[in-house]
Design a protein around this motif. Structure first.
Motif, PDB file in Angstrom:
ATOM      1  N   VAL A 724       0.815  -1.216   0.000  1.00  0.00           N
ATOM      2  CA  VAL A 724       0.000   0.000   0.000  1.00  0.00           C
ATOM      3  C   VAL A 724       0.849   1.266   0.000  1.00  0.00           C
ATOM      4  CG1 VAL A 724      -1.737   1.300   1.302  1.00  0.00           C
ATOM      5  CG2 VAL A 724      -1.907  -1.191   1.122  1.00  0.00           C
ATOM      6  N   HIS A 725       1.910   1.268   0.789  1.00  0.00           N
ATOM      7  CA  HIS A 725       2.699   2.488   0.973  1.00  0.00           C
ATOM      8  C   HIS A 725       4.068   2.437   0.317  1.00  0.00           C
ATOM      9  CE1 HIS A 725       0.136   2.961   4.843  1.00  0.00           C
ATOM     10  NE2 HIS A 725      -0.450   3.544   3.828  1.00  0.00           N
ATOM     11  N   GLY A 726       4.405   1.333  -0.311  1.00  0.00           N
ATOM     12  CA  GLY A 726       5.655   1.252  -1.048  1.00  0.00           C
ATOM     13  C   GLY A 726       6.806   0.762  -0.191  1.00  0.00           C
ATOM     14  N   SER A 727       7.812   0.219  -0.858  1.00  0.00           N
ATOM     15  CA  SER A 727       9.010  -0.262  -0.164  1.00  0.00           C
ATOM     16  C   SER A 727      10.043   0.829   0.025  1.00  0.00           C
ATOM     17  CB  SER A 727       9.641  -1.421  -0.942  1.00  0.00           C
ATOM     18  OG  SER A 727      10.023  -0.986  -2.244  1.00  0.00           O
ATOM     19  N   ARG A 728       9.915   1.946  -0.688  1.00  0.00           N
ATOM     20  CA  ARG A 728      10.794   3.118  -0.579  1.00  0.00           C
ATOM     21  C   ARG A 728      12.262   2.732  -0.801  1.00  0.00           C
ATOM     22  NH1 ARG A 728       7.912   7.448   2.053  1.00  0.00           N
ATOM     23  NH2 ARG A 728       5.751   6.730   2.324  1.00  0.00           N
ATOM     24  N   PRO A 729      12.609   2.348  -2.017  1.00  0.00           N
ATOM     25  CA  PRO A 729      14.008   1.980  -2.285  1.00  0.00           C
ATOM     26  C   PRO A 729      14.974   3.141  -2.124  1.00  0.00           C
ATOM     27  CG  PRO A 729      12.747   2.134  -4.327  1.00  0.00           C
ATOM     28  CD  PRO A 729      11.761   2.226  -3.213  1.00  0.00           C
ATOM     29  N   GLU A 730      14.453   4.369  -2.047  1.00  0.00           N
ATOM     30  CA  GLU A 730      15.332   5.525  -1.835  1.00  0.00           C
ATOM     31  C   GLU A 730      16.096   5.430  -0.513  1.00  0.00           C
ATOM     32  OE1 GLU A 730      12.065   6.970  -4.560  1.00  0.00           O
ATOM     33  OE2 GLU A 730      12.253   5.656  -2.826  1.00  0.00           O
ATOM     34  N   ARG A 731      15.566   4.680   0.424  1.00  0.00           N
ATOM     35  CA  ARG A 731      16.210   4.562   1.726  1.00  0.00           C
ATOM     36  C   ARG A 731      17.091   3.308   1.835  1.00  0.00           C
ATOM     37  NH1 ARG A 731      14.422   8.185   5.431  1.00  0.00           N
ATOM     38  NH2 ARG A 731      15.599   7.002   6.998  1.00  0.00           N
ATOM     39  N   ARG A 732      17.347   2.670   0.731  1.00  0.00           N
ATOM     40  CA  ARG A 732      18.149   1.456   0.764  1.00  0.00           C
ATOM     41  C   ARG A 732      19.577   1.771   1.209  1.00  0.00           C
ATOM     42  NH1 ARG A 732      16.369  -3.257   1.304  1.00  0.00           N
ATOM     43  NH2 ARG A 732      14.750  -2.703  -0.207  1.00  0.00           N
ATOM     44  N   ILE A 733      20.112   0.955   2.116  1.00  0.00           N
ATOM     45  CA  ILE A 733      21.473   1.090   2.627  1.00  0.00           C
ATOM     46  C   ILE A 733      22.220  -0.198   2.329  1.00  0.00           C
ATOM     47  CG2 ILE A 733      22.917   1.481   4.658  1.00  0.00           C
ATOM     48  CD1 ILE A 733      20.565   2.936   5.926  1.00  0.00           C
ATOM     49  N   VAL A 734      23.367  -0.081   1.731  1.00  0.00           N
ATOM     50  CA  VAL A 734      24.178  -1.250   1.385  1.00  0.00           C
ATOM     51  C   VAL A 734      25.003  -1.662   2.600  1.00  0.00           C
ATOM     52  CG1 VAL A 734      25.935  -2.168  -0.165  1.00  0.00           C
ATOM     53  CG2 VAL A 734      24.266  -0.504  -1.012  1.00  0.00           C
ATOM     54  N   TYR A 735      24.881  -2.910   2.965  1.00  0.00           N
ATOM     55  CA  TYR A 735      25.631  -3.441   4.108  1.00  0.00           C
ATOM     56  C   TYR A 735      27.011  -3.869   3.612  1.00  0.00           C
ATOM     57  CZ  TYR A 735      26.436  -6.021   8.453  1.00  0.00           C
ATOM     58  OH  TYR A 735      26.928  -6.460   9.656  1.00  0.00           O
ATOM     59  N   ASP A 736      27.927  -2.897   3.487  1.00  0.00           N
ATOM     60  CA  ASP A 736      29.234  -3.177   2.907  1.00  0.00           C
ATOM     61  C   ASP A 736      30.333  -2.764   3.885  1.00  0.00           C
ATOM     62  OD1 ASP A 736      28.955  -0.462   2.847  1.00  0.00           O
ATOM     63  OD2 ASP A 736      29.228  -0.242   0.684  1.00  0.00           O
ATOM     64  N   GLN A 737      31.560  -2.764   3.400  1.00  0.00           N
ATOM     65  CA  GLN A 737      32.708  -2.468   4.246  1.00  0.00           C
ATOM     66  C   GLN A 737      32.663  -1.046   4.790  1.00  0.00           C
ATOM     67  OE1 GLN A 737      34.833  -4.636   5.141  1.00  0.00           O
ATOM     68  NE2 GLN A 737      36.656  -3.572   5.897  1.00  0.00           N
ATOM     69  N   ASP A 738      32.266  -0.083   3.972  1.00  0.00           N
ATOM     70  CA  ASP A 738      32.204   1.301   4.435  1.00  0.00           C
ATOM     71  C   ASP A 738      31.192   1.452   5.559  1.00  0.00           C
ATOM     72  OD1 ASP A 738      34.154   2.191   2.747  1.00  0.00           O
ATOM     73  OD2 ASP A 738      32.766   2.759   1.154  1.00  0.00           O
ATOM     74  N   PHE A 739      30.062   0.787   5.419  1.00  0.00           N
ATOM     75  CA  PHE A 739      29.055   0.895   6.476  1.00  0.00           C
ATOM     76  C   PHE A 739      29.549   0.264   7.768  1.00  0.00           C
ATOM     77  CE2 PHE A 739      25.508  -0.974   8.820  1.00  0.00           C
ATOM     78  CZ  PHE A 739      24.755   0.166   9.078  1.00  0.00           C
ATOM     79  N   LEU A 740      30.231  -0.888   7.685  1.00  0.00           N
ATOM     80  CA  LEU A 740      30.729  -1.547   8.879  1.00  0.00           C
ATOM     81  C   LEU A 740      31.811  -0.720   9.569  1.00  0.00           C
ATOM     82  CD1 LEU A 740      30.927  -5.243   7.637  1.00  0.00           C
ATOM     83  CD2 LEU A 740      29.191  -4.212   9.084  1.00  0.00           C
ATOM     84  N   VAL A 741      32.709  -0.158   8.786  1.00  0.00           N
ATOM     85  CA  VAL A 741      33.762   0.655   9.391  1.00  0.00           C
ATOM     86  C   VAL A 741      33.181   1.899  10.038  1.00  0.00           C
ATOM     87  CG1 VAL A 741      35.848   1.998   8.906  1.00  0.00           C
ATOM     88  CG2 VAL A 741      35.514  -0.212   7.827  1.00  0.00           C
ATOM     89  N   SER A 742      32.170   2.467   9.425  1.00  0.00           N
ATOM     90  CA  SER A 742      31.582   3.695   9.970  1.00  0.00           C
ATOM     91  C   SER A 742      30.931   3.473  11.323  1.00  0.00           C
ATOM     92  CB  SER A 742      30.547   4.260   8.988  1.00  0.00           C
ATOM     93  OG  SER A 742      29.432   3.402   8.889  1.00  0.00           O
ATOM     94  N   THR A 743      30.596   2.232  11.653  1.00  0.00           N
ATOM     95  CA  THR A 743      30.000   1.957  12.958  1.00  0.00           C
ATOM     96  C   THR A 743      31.042   1.646  14.019  1.00  0.00           C
ATOM     97  OG1 THR A 743      29.724  -0.380  12.441  1.00  0.00           O
ATOM     98  CG2 THR A 743      27.897   1.093  11.898  1.00  0.00           C
ATOM     99  N   CYS A 744      32.300   1.534  13.633  1.00  0.00           N
ATOM    100  CA  CYS A 744      33.340   1.297  14.626  1.00  0.00           C
ATOM    101  C   CYS A 744      33.564   2.557  15.454  1.00  0.00           C
ATOM    102  CB  CYS A 744      34.646   0.892  13.943  1.00  0.00           C
ATOM    103  SG  CYS A 744      34.629  -0.773  13.254  1.00  0.00           S
ATOM    104  N   PRO A 745      33.911   2.403  16.739  1.00  0.00           N
ATOM    105  CA  PRO A 745      34.135   3.588  17.580  1.00  0.00           C
ATOM    106  C   PRO A 745      35.433   4.282  17.238  1.00  0.00           C
ATOM    107  CG  PRO A 745      34.563   1.590  18.806  1.00  0.00           C
ATOM    108  CD  PRO A 745      34.006   1.153  17.491  1.00  0.00           C
ATOM    109  N   THR A 746      35.606   5.457  17.790  1.00  0.00           N
ATOM    110  CA  THR A 746      36.794   6.248  17.543  1.00  0.00           C
ATOM    111  C   THR A 746      37.380   6.715  18.860  1.00  0.00           C
ATOM    112  OG1 THR A 746      37.663   8.166  16.336  1.00  0.00           O
ATOM    113  CG2 THR A 746      35.494   8.388  17.331  1.00  0.00           C
TER     114      THR A 746
END
Length: 922
Positions: A724-746
């Motif tokens: 009814v409301h769509g899957s909204r592919p505009e918000r798709r996030i790729v679960y890749d190396q950049d995403f994993l590194v970005s979640t590491c603490p600093t």
């Protein structure tokens, strides 16, 4: 005078070069300042506003604050309330007229004469927003309509209402004019709640920019609407199911290809919302609808809203409306004849002209011309129902069909009818009971006694001492005896304090204890739908300590209880992500939950509701939320009702899952009665890997069970919502190396200087050949909290994996292990011989501590967590996913990132042509 000719200390750009505005926005603001010819004070005011908000938004007792990631500004914009400020932000974000808008500008000095005291008042007022237009700068105050009315009644010189219903503030306008600015008051009535909901519905498609345009689908929708002129969202999706989906339709609406009445129809309710081919068609239908219903609205609509006592002409007789119910009308004529008509029959008679109003415009008003109508209008619905029953009982005697009343009750009612008929000209009012006037309503106690009771209650009972009611009665008894007054009974005193349960609980036990008794009124008079209307629109993120004792899978040694982090969808009640760890809540638990959500669903919720925990106020959580266009909603402190869906999920998981397992800690609720035979630690058999596997199974089963609120399973609710409301592919996030590194603490500052030995992170050096090109510079760094032998540095726009020279010792050691070791090292050194902690000394001491009890327990916990990690780590290890949270000792190793901490890795690669640079406001 040009802007370039004026020396402005802060300039019209942010102070921090790492927190830029949207590309080209500064030049647009400069151009607007040139057009407006702002004075020096005005330029400095604008520069200070852009540089940094004057204060950070906080939730009040009844309102939710938050941060909205603005694409128009390129920075996050804070708001203090959803009712007015968040609605204004959505409207400005979609507006094509404004250039930018900034929250919390500096205060402006107000000077005005107080009407009550006749004295000058002078103070600083901080507006809510500064809005930049191509030809003006405007300060905006957002207020609820009820708040403005209350403020205007107290300070009429400060707020004035225009003839069109809008509001203005002459003192604020005068103060803004001195800076070359304008001032405007935006009330909650100016932005309809339905419009706010629709703007939020379309925001994903607006942010996406030039996303892939399905030309075939748009052409099919266009041909369908050109043929039918208009159609509901459901009709379009059903007719074009093979060609277009909900995302194609809503994306076209967001870009203005088709028109919808956003102020009056909810896009989420597709069965009742019409889509028009263009705006001209929509306006034509609106005018035709108004013209067709204008005449009937003044008559038919008012007929169906008749007040008791209204007069009608039917069959040349005057009838009085006794009851206007949901299904029928009850009429009474001059002779006392009672007639009931269904609403359908009434409408047919009215349209045929058989029934007509007696006084036209006064149809929907009680006439009030006689005492009878006055009594009729004052009667309660229950009294009218009893009067109608009494009329049916005595109607045979009034009509003459029966001459002998059967009982004394009937004779009394007939007498009352005739008495009222003679006195008021209408006998019906005589048989209306007036139960509200029954009884002796005069106070039994003198006013002086009541004053003594109120005084003693305030001074002795409504206090944190929590005096018993009997002791209160003794004090009242003594006070009344001293003043020679009547002594009230103990029962009266007990009933008196029970009349005010919330006030007494609040005064005696505090706000949290009285929260359950707090009146449940809508905050700020908000009428907008607070519940989510689509999946992933709003989710709740929170932690709880699991009521279960765990043991080590290898040694069987007790490891204690674990913490559960849940991300729960508001609409479908699905558990979007969960994370279980031995470490207490920290910002790493939050990031690991978000990582798990992306791994499962490939996206994040549009907004996340959080509480006031420290882990939800760190820079990293806000940075990731801003980059992935997630609005943060912070619920008021101590107000669990604002996060009821998430809190309820914890209760459901406990009752349905954790409390059914062996060694659950329910027996510990009453510690005094706990005996060794039933102590949960003696029955602990569950290990962390087994618990995670079992909870994963429970989540899957929960999603397949019928939900009491949804009436379907969460899985079915989610699938239906996507259709009814769509899957909204505009918000798709790729679960890749950049995403994993970005979640590491600093680190504390987020950056480290490249030295010949590499970069120093938490007392350890990490190096790689790629660092030689940036020797002597400060680069963004990250480290893997589950494997302290690995770190990352951002060099040349990409992440470089770094290794410690003590990798053989540090491999698979967690950040929490190193934190415990550092604390032990500091504890063993006295203040006199405390030396600087070097890398070599720290690693050597770490080897000495391998056999200590605290470190052994932590290693057992770390090994248990490593056993459940399923995804590959950013550094290439196969056991990292879900383990970042194990290093959550914020106070020892990595406190909350400061305001200068860099943004996540994926953010560092963005150029001005990408989505937008992210700014987290301090």
């Amino acid at each position: 005078m040009e802007v370039s000719d004026v020396e402005v200390p802060d300039d019209l750009t942010p102070q921090d070069p790492e927190k830029p505005l949207r590309a080209g926005l500064s030049s647009l603001i400069r151009r607007a300042a040139d057009v407006c010819k702002l004075c020096i004070e005005g330029l400095r005011y604008v520069a200070a506003t852009i540089a940094d908000p004057a204060r950070r938004e906080r939730s009040s007792a009844r309102r939710m604050s938050g941060a909205f990631p603005s694409k128009k500004n390129g920075v996050t914009v804070g708001f203090k309330t959803r009712t007015t400020e968040y609605a204004f932000i959505l409207a400005e974000e979609m507006s094509s007229r404004s250039i930018a808008y900034f929250n919390e500008p500096p205060g402006i000095k107000l000077n005005y004469m107080c009407a009550k005291t006749h004295r000058m008042r002078s103070y600083y007022h901080r507006p809510d927003f500064l809005v930049v237009y191509p030809d003006s700068f405007e300060l905006v105050d957002c207020m609820t309509e009820a708040g403005i009315l209350e403020a205007a009644s107290k300070q009429p010189e400060l707020y004035q209402q225009r003839p069109d219903g809008s509001w203005r503030s002459p003192p604020k306008e005068e103060a803004a004019e001195k800076l070359g600015l304008k001032h405007r008051i935006v009330s909650s009535r100016a932005i309809p709640p339905i419009l706010t909901a629709n703007l939020g519905f379309l925001m994903d498609y607006v942010r996406a920019g030039e996303y892939h345009w399905n030309g075939v689908a748009v052409k099919a929708i266009s041909d369908f609407l050109r043929k039918n002129a208009r159609a509901t969202v459901a009709e379009i999706l059903k007719a074009l199911s093979a060609t277009a989906d909900a995302d194609d339709l809503f994306r076209a609406i967001a870009r203005g290809r088709f028109s919808v009445d956003l102020e009056n129809e909810l896009l989420a309710e597709g069965e009742r919302t019409y889509v028009y081919f263009d705006r001209a068609t929509m306006d034509a239908y609106r005018v035709a609808r108004i013209a067709a219903t204008k005449s009937s609205r003044s008559l038919i609509a008012s007929i169906f809203d008749l007040a008791t006592g209204s007069s009608l002409i039917w069959d040349d007789r005057e009838w009085t409306v006794l009851n206007s119910g949901a299904s029928e009308f009850t009429l009474l004529d001059e002779g006392g004849t009672l007639q009931s008509l269904s609403r359908d029959a009434f409408e047919k008679l009215f349209k045929a002209g058989a029934i007509r109003p007696k006084n036209g415009s006064e149809l929907a008003k009680a006439t009030g011309s006689s005492e009878a109508y006055k009594l009729l209008s004052q009667a309660a619905p229950s009294d009218l129902a009893r009067a109608l029953a009494a009329h049916r009982q005595i109607a045979p005697f009034l009509n003459g069909t029966s001459k002998v009343p059967a009982s004394r009750t009937e004779r009394r009612k007939i007498a009352c009818w005739r008495s009222a008929e003679a006195k008021y000209g209408n006998g019906f009012v005589g048989i209306i009971p007036h139960y509200k006037e029954c009884g002796n309503r005069t106070p039994r106690l003198a006013r002086e006694v009541l004053e003594v009771i109120e005084e003693q209650v305030k001074e002795h009972y409504a206090t944190p001492k929590r005096v018993r009611a009997l002791r209160l009665f003794e004090r009242i008894q003594e006070a009344c005896t001293t003043k020679h007054l009547q002594i009230p009974s103990y029962g009266y005193i007990a009933r008196f304090v029970k009349r005010f349960p919330y006030q007494m609980k609040l005064a005696r036990e505090g706000a949290r204890a009285a929260y359950n008794l707090e009146p449940r009124a809508e905050p700020d008079g908000d009428t907008a739908p607070h519940d989510a209307m689509r999946a992933f629109e709003k989710a709740y993120l929170d932690h709880t300590e699991v009521d279960l004792e765990l043991v080590c899978s290898r040694t069987g040694r007790p490891l204690g209880r674990v913490w559960l982090t849940l991300l729960v969808d508001d609409l479908t009640a699905k558990i979007l992500a969960f994370y279980i760890t031995f470490a207490p809540p920290s910002y790493r638990s939050v990031l690991m939950a978000l990582r798990d959500c992306v791994r499962r669903w490939g996206r994040l919720p549009e907004s996340i509701v959080v509480d006031g925990g420290r882990e939800f106020h760190c820079t990293w959580f806000e940075a990731l939320a801003a980059f992935f266009s997630v609005t943060i909603l912070r619920r008021p402190a101590g107000k669990a009702r604002f996060g009821s869906r998430g809190e309820r999920m914890f209760g459901t998981a406990n009752s349905q899952f954790f409390h059914t397992l062996l060694a659950n800690t329910q027996n510990r609720r009453n510690v005094r009665q706990l005996t060794p035979e039933v102590d949960p630690k003696h029955f602990a058999v569950w290990t962390l890997p087994a618990l995670c596997t079992a909870f994963e199974t429970y989540v899957n089963e929960y999603h397949a069970l019928d939900h009491r609120r949804l009436l379907v399973t969460p899985n079915e609710a989610h699938e239906q919502d996507v259709r009814v409301h769509g899957s909204r592919p505009e918000r798709r996030i790729v679960y890749d190396q950049d995403f994993l590194v970005s979640t590491c603490p600093t680190t504390r500052s987020g950056r480290a200087k490249v030295q010949p030995d590499g970069v120093k992170i938490n007392y350890l050096y990490y190096n790689a050949p790629g660092l030689r090109a940036v020797l002597g510079k400060r680069v963004p760094v990250r480290f893997d909290p589950m494997d302290m032998s690995i770190a990352y540095a951002l060099v040349g726009g990409s992440w470089v994996t770094l290794k410690s020279r003590f990798a053989a010792v540090l491999t698979r050691r967690t950040e929490r292990e190193l934190a415990l070791a550092r604390e032990e090292w500091l504890r063993r050194r006295s203040q006199v011989e405390k030396a600087r902690l070097t890398e070599t000394a720290f690693v050597k001491f770490l080897l000495e501590l391998d056999e200590t009890e605290a470190l052994l327990v932590e290693q057992l916990r770390a090994n248990a967590e490593r056993a459940i990690l399923g995804a590959a780590s950013p550094g290439g290890d196969d056991d990292e996913d879900g383990g970042d949270d194990d290093g959550t000792n914020d106070d020892s190793v990595d406190p909350e990132p400061g305001p200068d901490a860099p943004l996540p890795g994926a953010l560092e690669k963005l150029t001005d042509d990408d989505l937008f640079p992210v700014e987290i406001e301090s």
